[in-house]
Design an enzyme around this catalytic site. Structure first.
Site, PDB file in Angstrom:
ATOM      1  CB  THR A 147      -0.968   0.049   1.202  1.00  0.00           C
ATOM      2  OG1 THR A 147      -0.205  -0.063   2.411  1.00  0.00           O
ATOM      3  CG2 THR A 147      -2.002  -1.062   1.149  1.00  0.00           C
ATOM      4  CD  GLN A 168      -1.882 -13.643   1.549  1.00  0.00           C
ATOM      5  OE1 GLN A 168      -3.039 -14.027   1.459  1.00  0.00           O
ATOM      6  NE2 GLN A 168      -1.486 -12.843   2.514  1.00  0.00           N
ATOM      7  CB  ILE A 223      -0.490 -10.585  -8.340  1.00  0.00           C
ATOM      8  CG1 ILE A 223      -1.368  -9.329  -8.157  1.00  0.00           C
ATOM      9  CG2 ILE A 223      -1.195 -11.808  -7.769  1.00  0.00           C
ATOM     10  CD1 ILE A 223      -2.614  -9.325  -9.012  1.00  0.00           C
ATOM     11  CG  HIS A 235      -2.745 -15.436  -4.201  1.00  0.00           C
ATOM     12  ND1 HIS A 235      -3.250 -14.564  -3.263  1.00  0.00           N
ATOM     13  CD2 HIS A 235      -2.946 -16.672  -3.687  1.00  0.00           C
ATOM     14  CE1 HIS A 235      -3.740 -15.242  -2.228  1.00  0.00           C
ATOM     15  NE2 HIS A 235      -3.549 -16.524  -2.460  1.00  0.00           N
ATOM     16  CB  CYS A 292      -1.844 -20.451 -23.130  1.00  0.00           C
ATOM     17  SG  CYS A 292      -3.042 -21.367 -24.127  1.00  0.00           S
ATOM     18  CB  CYS A 349      -0.873 -25.073 -24.694  1.00  0.00           C
ATOM     19  SG  CYS A 349      -0.008 -23.498 -24.950  1.00  0.00           S
ATOM     20  CB  CYS A 378      -2.029 -19.169 -26.835  1.00  0.00           C
ATOM     21  SG  CYS A 378      -0.508 -20.124 -26.641  1.00  0.00           S
ATOM     22  CB  CYS A 398      -2.141 -23.937 -28.617  1.00  0.00           C
ATOM     23  SG  CYS A 398      -2.999 -23.142 -27.249  1.00  0.00           S
ATOM     24  CB  SER A 406      -6.518  -9.262   6.412  1.00  0.00           C
ATOM     25  OG  SER A 406      -6.742 -10.059   5.261  1.00  0.00           O
TER      26      SER A 406
HETATM   27  P1  NAD Z   1      -5.612  -7.861   2.734  1.00  0.00           P
HETATM   28  O1  NAD Z   1      -5.962  -6.698   1.868  1.00  0.00           O
HETATM   29  O2  NAD Z   1      -6.645  -8.833   3.096  1.00  0.00           O
HETATM   30  O3  NAD Z   1      -4.956  -7.342   4.074  1.00  0.00           O
HETATM   31  C1  NAD Z   1      -3.984  -6.347   4.063  1.00  0.00           C
HETATM   32  C2  NAD Z   1      -3.668  -6.036   5.523  1.00  0.00           C
HETATM   33  O4  NAD Z   1      -2.566  -5.144   5.554  1.00  0.00           O
HETATM   34  C3  NAD Z   1      -4.825  -5.368   6.238  1.00  0.00           C
HETATM   35  O5  NAD Z   1      -5.023  -6.010   7.474  1.00  0.00           O
HETATM   36  C4  NAD Z   1      -4.342  -3.916   6.423  1.00  0.00           C
HETATM   37  O6  NAD Z   1      -4.797  -3.374   7.629  1.00  0.00           O
HETATM   38  C5  NAD Z   1      -2.848  -4.094   6.452  1.00  0.00           C
HETATM   39  N1  NAD Z   1      -2.092  -2.946   5.933  1.00  0.00           N
HETATM   40  C6  NAD Z   1      -2.398  -2.163   4.871  1.00  0.00           C
HETATM   41  N2  NAD Z   1      -1.418  -1.265   4.662  1.00  0.00           N
HETATM   42  C7  NAD Z   1      -0.481  -1.475   5.631  1.00  0.00           C
HETATM   43  C8  NAD Z   1       0.758  -0.868   5.932  1.00  0.00           C
HETATM   44  N3  NAD Z   1       1.249   0.135   5.189  1.00  0.00           N
HETATM   45  N4  NAD Z   1       1.464  -1.326   6.998  1.00  0.00           N
HETATM   46  C9  NAD Z   1       0.981  -2.351   7.749  1.00  0.00           C
HETATM   47  N5  NAD Z   1      -0.190  -2.971   7.500  1.00  0.00           N
HETATM   48  C10 NAD Z   1      -0.913  -2.544   6.449  1.00  0.00           C
HETATM   49  O7  NAD Z   1      -4.372  -8.532   2.005  1.00  0.00           O
HETATM   50  P2  NAD Z   1      -3.961 -10.044   1.892  1.00  0.00           P
HETATM   51  O8  NAD Z   1      -3.946 -10.677   3.233  1.00  0.00           O
HETATM   52  O9  NAD Z   1      -2.744 -10.031   1.056  1.00  0.00           O
HETATM   53  O10 NAD Z   1      -5.150 -10.691   1.068  1.00  0.00           O
HETATM   54  C11 NAD Z   1      -5.644 -10.011  -0.078  1.00  0.00           C
HETATM   55  C12 NAD Z   1      -5.677 -10.828  -1.347  1.00  0.00           C
HETATM   56  O11 NAD Z   1      -5.757  -9.956  -2.485  1.00  0.00           O
HETATM   57  C13 NAD Z   1      -4.428 -11.615  -1.545  1.00  0.00           C
HETATM   58  O12 NAD Z   1      -4.847 -12.840  -1.979  1.00  0.00           O
HETATM   59  C14 NAD Z   1      -3.633 -10.890  -2.649  1.00  0.00           C
HETATM   60  O13 NAD Z   1      -3.210 -11.839  -3.600  1.00  0.00           O
HETATM   61  C15 NAD Z   1      -4.620 -10.004  -3.332  1.00  0.00           C
HETATM   62  N6  NAD Z   1      -4.130  -8.595  -3.537  1.00  0.00           N
HETATM   63  C16 NAD Z   1      -2.858  -8.354  -3.977  1.00  0.00           C
HETATM   64  C17 NAD Z   1      -2.407  -7.051  -4.125  1.00  0.00           C
HETATM   65  C18 NAD Z   1      -0.990  -6.811  -4.594  1.00  0.00           C
HETATM   66  O14 NAD Z   1      -0.432  -7.609  -5.335  1.00  0.00           O
HETATM   67  N7  NAD Z   1      -0.335  -5.709  -4.153  1.00  0.00           N
HETATM   68  C19 NAD Z   1      -3.219  -5.965  -3.806  1.00  0.00           C
HETATM   69  C20 NAD Z   1      -4.537  -6.254  -3.360  1.00  0.00           C
HETATM   70  C21 NAD Z   1      -4.964  -7.564  -3.227  1.00  0.00           C
HETATM   71 ZN    ZN Z   2      -1.569 -22.080 -25.809  1.00  0.00          ZN
END
Ligand code: NAD
Ligand code: ZN
Length: 273
Positions: free
Chosen positions: A43, A116, A118, A136, A144, A147, A168, A171, A210
């Site tokens: 974030t 988690q 991406i 994730h 794809c 394939c 793709c 394929c 979270s």
């Molecule tokens: P979540 O959004 O469920 O939880 C994020 C947690 O981080 C919250 O509890 C929040 O209070 C805390 N938080 C936010 N900013 C913070 C900071 N600066 N310092 C400390 N804590 C902070 O995230 P999750 O548990 O990763 O689950 C969300 C799902 O969504 C995952 O599966 C993920 O793949 C996906 N997702 C990924 C991205 C990314 O790639 N950046 C962004 C959003 C969602």
């Molecule tokens: Zn393919």
């Protein structure tokens, strides 16, 4: 102490100096440290997390896999959205939290990062791709559905200018970002490697998750059940807080920056040395 002489609860003291010290002590006595990160570590790079109001999925619910497979209109809309949004994600820079973990990994203090996310920001910060497990998947690749061939997202993005529905090159099959959808099984190999890392570590450092998305949130649970110490850096409570040895209720960037500085010294932690 407040006026009544009651010591404040450890987790709400600011600016967390004693929690960081406890975390440093745990790290110094650990042999194998594994980090488990979620959307909260990104974030501070300007990528909204999942839970918060205005979070990505609230505004932009991804299609389900069957809707995607069955409806050309869904696929067209999906690629319009990808074309509009991928450039912004690609332009994001890692923050102090990603950089601290990368430096701890380079110094041999942190073994593996299980994420988690991406967004690819751990690797962009310099984390070893071979020891960064993306549970994730990644937005920087396209897969794809037929394939399984993996394409760089940049290559497919370049084609979008003339092909609204890229297929793709191997394929002719359907393409989608190499990320895991809700309700879709996680890549088994990544999950297995994550659980293996969880069982092998003696300190699991959770950052910005979270801990409610399953089965990913099982990873720190397994670490704890296997005897590892558990540290949680998150700005709100999580369901695993009762299992934690240390909780830092604050910003991931500031907490990890201070943690790395204590373990590595100022220059190495900030990147100027
Ligand atoms: P979540 O959004 O469920 O939880 C994020 C947690 O981080 C919250 O509890 C929040 O209070 C805390 N938080 C936010 N900013 C913070 C900071 N600066 N310092 C400390 N804590 C902070 O995230 P999750 O548990 O990763 O689950 C969300 C799902 O969504 C995952 O599966 C993920 O793949 C996906 N997702 C990924 C991205 C990314 O790639 N950046 C962004 C959003 C969602
Ligand atoms: Zn393919």
């Amino acid at each position: 102490m407040d006026a009544a002489g009651t010591p404040p609860a450890a987790s709400i003291r600011s600016p967390y100096a004693s929690e960081i010290n406890e975390l440093v002590e745990l790290a110094r006595s650990a042999r194998v440290i594994v980090a488990f990160t979620g959307a909260g570590i990104s974030t501070e790079s300007g990528i909204p997390d999942y839970r918060g109001p205005g979070g990505v999925w609230e505004r932009n619910a991804p299609p389900t896999l069957s809707d995607f497979r069955e409806n050309e209109e869904t696929r067209r809309r999906y690629w319009i959205e990808r074309r509009e949004r991928y450039g912004a994600l690609r332009a994001k820079a890692p923050n102090a939290g990603h950089i601290a973990l990368a430096r701890l990994q380079a110094a041999g203090i942190l073994s593996t990062i299980v994420t988690q996310n991406i967004d690819g920001l751990h690797q962009k910060a310099g984390s070893d791709p071979g020891r960064t497990i993306e549970l994730h998947g990644t937005a920087h690749q396209v897969r794809c559905l037929d394939c399984g061939t993996i394409w760089p997202a940049d290559e497919i993005q370049a084609r979008l200018a003339r092909e609204p529905l890229p297929d793709c090159g191997m394929c002719g099959g359907m393409l989608r970002a190499a990320t895991v959808l809700f309700g879709q099984a996680m890549p088994e190999e990544s999950l297995a490697r994550a659980f293996e890392a969880a069982r092998a570590c003696d300190l699991m450092l959770v950052v910005g998750s979270s801990l409610v998305v399953q089965p990913a949130a099982r990873v720190p649970e397994v670490a704890s059940a296997s005897g590892a110490a558990l540290a949680i850096v998150n700005n709100e409570p999580t369901p695993l807080d009762p299992l934690a040895d240390v909780i830092v209720r604050g910003s991931a960037g500031a907490a990890l920056g201070a943690f790395a500085k204590a373990l590595l010294g100022k220059n190495q932690a900030s990147g100027s040395g």
